[in-house]
Design an enzyme around this catalytic site. Structure first.
Site, PDB file in Angstrom:
ATOM      1  N   GLY A  45       0.937  -1.155   0.248  1.00 64.24           N
ATOM      2  CA  GLY A  45       0.121   0.041   0.236  1.00 64.24           C
ATOM      3  C   GLY A  45       0.704   1.174   0.138  1.00 64.24           C
ATOM      4  N   GLN A  50       2.920   9.978   1.160  1.00 68.48           N
ATOM      5  CA  GLN A  50       4.341   9.396   1.300  1.00 68.48           C
ATOM      6  C   GLN A  50       5.311   9.525   0.228  1.00 68.48           C
ATOM      7  OE1 GLN A  50       2.532   5.203   2.215  1.00 68.48           O
ATOM      8  NE2 GLN A  50       4.324   5.257   3.423  1.00 68.48           N
ATOM      9  N   CYS A  92       5.767   0.015   7.493  1.00 70.93           N
ATOM     10  CA  CYS A  92       5.370   1.032   6.562  1.00 70.93           C
ATOM     11  C   CYS A  92       6.646   1.479   5.928  1.00 70.93           C
ATOM     12  CB  CYS A  92       4.900   2.330   7.670  1.00 70.93           C
ATOM     13  SG  CYS A  92       4.379   3.680   6.570  1.00 70.93           S
ATOM     14  N   LEU A  93       6.427   1.842   4.702  1.00 69.16           N
ATOM     15  CA  LEU A  93       7.502   2.124   3.836  1.00 69.16           C
ATOM     16  C   LEU A  93       8.194   3.371   4.369  1.00 69.16           C
ATOM     17  CD1 LEU A  93       5.879   1.330   0.240  1.00 69.16           C
ATOM     18  CD2 LEU A  93       7.722   0.007   1.668  1.00 69.16           C
ATOM     19  N   HIS A 134      -4.318   1.171   7.299  1.00 66.94           N
ATOM     20  CA  HIS A 134      -3.170   1.590   7.288  1.00 66.94           C
ATOM     21  C   HIS A 134      -3.108   3.164   6.403  1.00 66.94           C
ATOM     22  CE1 HIS A 134       1.277   1.390   7.788  1.00 66.94           C
ATOM     23  NE2 HIS A 134       1.345   2.202   6.817  1.00 66.94           N
ATOM     24  N   GLU A 135      -3.717   2.770   5.293  1.00 70.93           N
ATOM     25  CA  GLU A 135      -3.502   3.782   4.144  1.00 70.93           C
ATOM     26  C   GLU A 135      -4.650   4.917   4.488  1.00 70.93           C
ATOM     27  OE1 GLU A 135      -0.793   3.582   2.476  1.00 70.93           O
ATOM     28  OE2 GLU A 135      -0.572   1.462   2.831  1.00 70.93           O
ATOM     29  N   HIS A 138      -2.807   7.077   6.946  1.00 75.20           N
ATOM     30  CA  HIS A 138      -2.092   8.132   6.396  1.00 75.20           C
ATOM     31  C   HIS A 138      -2.863   9.318   5.854  1.00 75.20           C
ATOM     32  CE1 HIS A 138       1.960   6.330   6.074  1.00 75.20           C
ATOM     33  NE2 HIS A 138       1.509   5.228   5.956  1.00 75.20           N
TER      34      HIS A 138
HETATM   35 NI    NI Z   1       2.623   3.367   5.543  1.00 76.29          NI
END
Ligand code: NI
Length: 169
Positions: A45, A50, A92-93, A134-135, A138
């Site tokens: 995701g 991000q 998380c990236l 999660h997304e 964000h």
């Molecule tokens: Ni994330």
């Protein structure tokens, strides 16, 4: 185009994103770039903040590019229903190399717009429910570490601070 991923500590990750209002070729290009960026980073995701774009837009593919039908684009999404509970490792990236056991709903229903601006409602269970939550977090300026105990969160914060100081973040 593959974007660099914004890491924890950057302000764009901490504030709510603005709604998407224009659904045009430029948005399509952005979405394609977000998929490319997510796959290059081996994520399931990615939210627009991000990559430094404060728009309420995210892409998800829990198949990791194995099944084209698993590709999901959500603009201006909200969670409309959540049910049950699951506890699993989450990452998380924007927080590379940090993972922590995170509680999420087992099932989640989301509503939003697709890349053409058409209203969609989707149901997810397990990993997909986790990805939705999660997304969408964000897009509201929330990271998964906000769901951890203060002790655990502070420990991650301290480690990141050290890495920033060492020029490793
Ligand atoms: Ni994330």
């Amino acid at each position: 185009m593959i974007y660099p991923i914004v890491k924890y500590g950057q302000e764009v990750l901490d504030r709510p994103a603005a709604p998407v209002t224009v659904f045009d070729a430029e948005l399509e290009k952005l979405v394609a770039d977000m998929f490319d960026t997510m796959y290059a980073a081996h994520g399931v995701g990615l939210a627009a903040p991000q990559i430094g774009i404060a728009k309420s837009l995210c892409v998800i593919d829990i198949s990791s590019n194995e099944k084209p039908s698993d590709r999901i684009v959500l603009a201006n999404p909200v969670v409309t229903a959540a049910e049950g509970k699951q506890t699993d490792e989450e990452g998380c990236l924007s927080l590379p190399n940090f993972r922590a056991s995170t509680v999420r709903p087992m099932k989640a229903t989301v509503r939003g717009l697709d890349v053409t601006g058409k209203e969609i409602s989707l149901e997810g269970e397990g990993l997909l429910a986790r990805a939705f939550c999660h997304e969408i977090d964000h897009l509201n300026g929330i990271l998964f570490i906000n769901h951890l105990s203060m002790l655990k969160r502070d420990s991650i914060r301290r480690k990141v601070k050290k890495m920033v100081k060492a020029g490793e973040w």
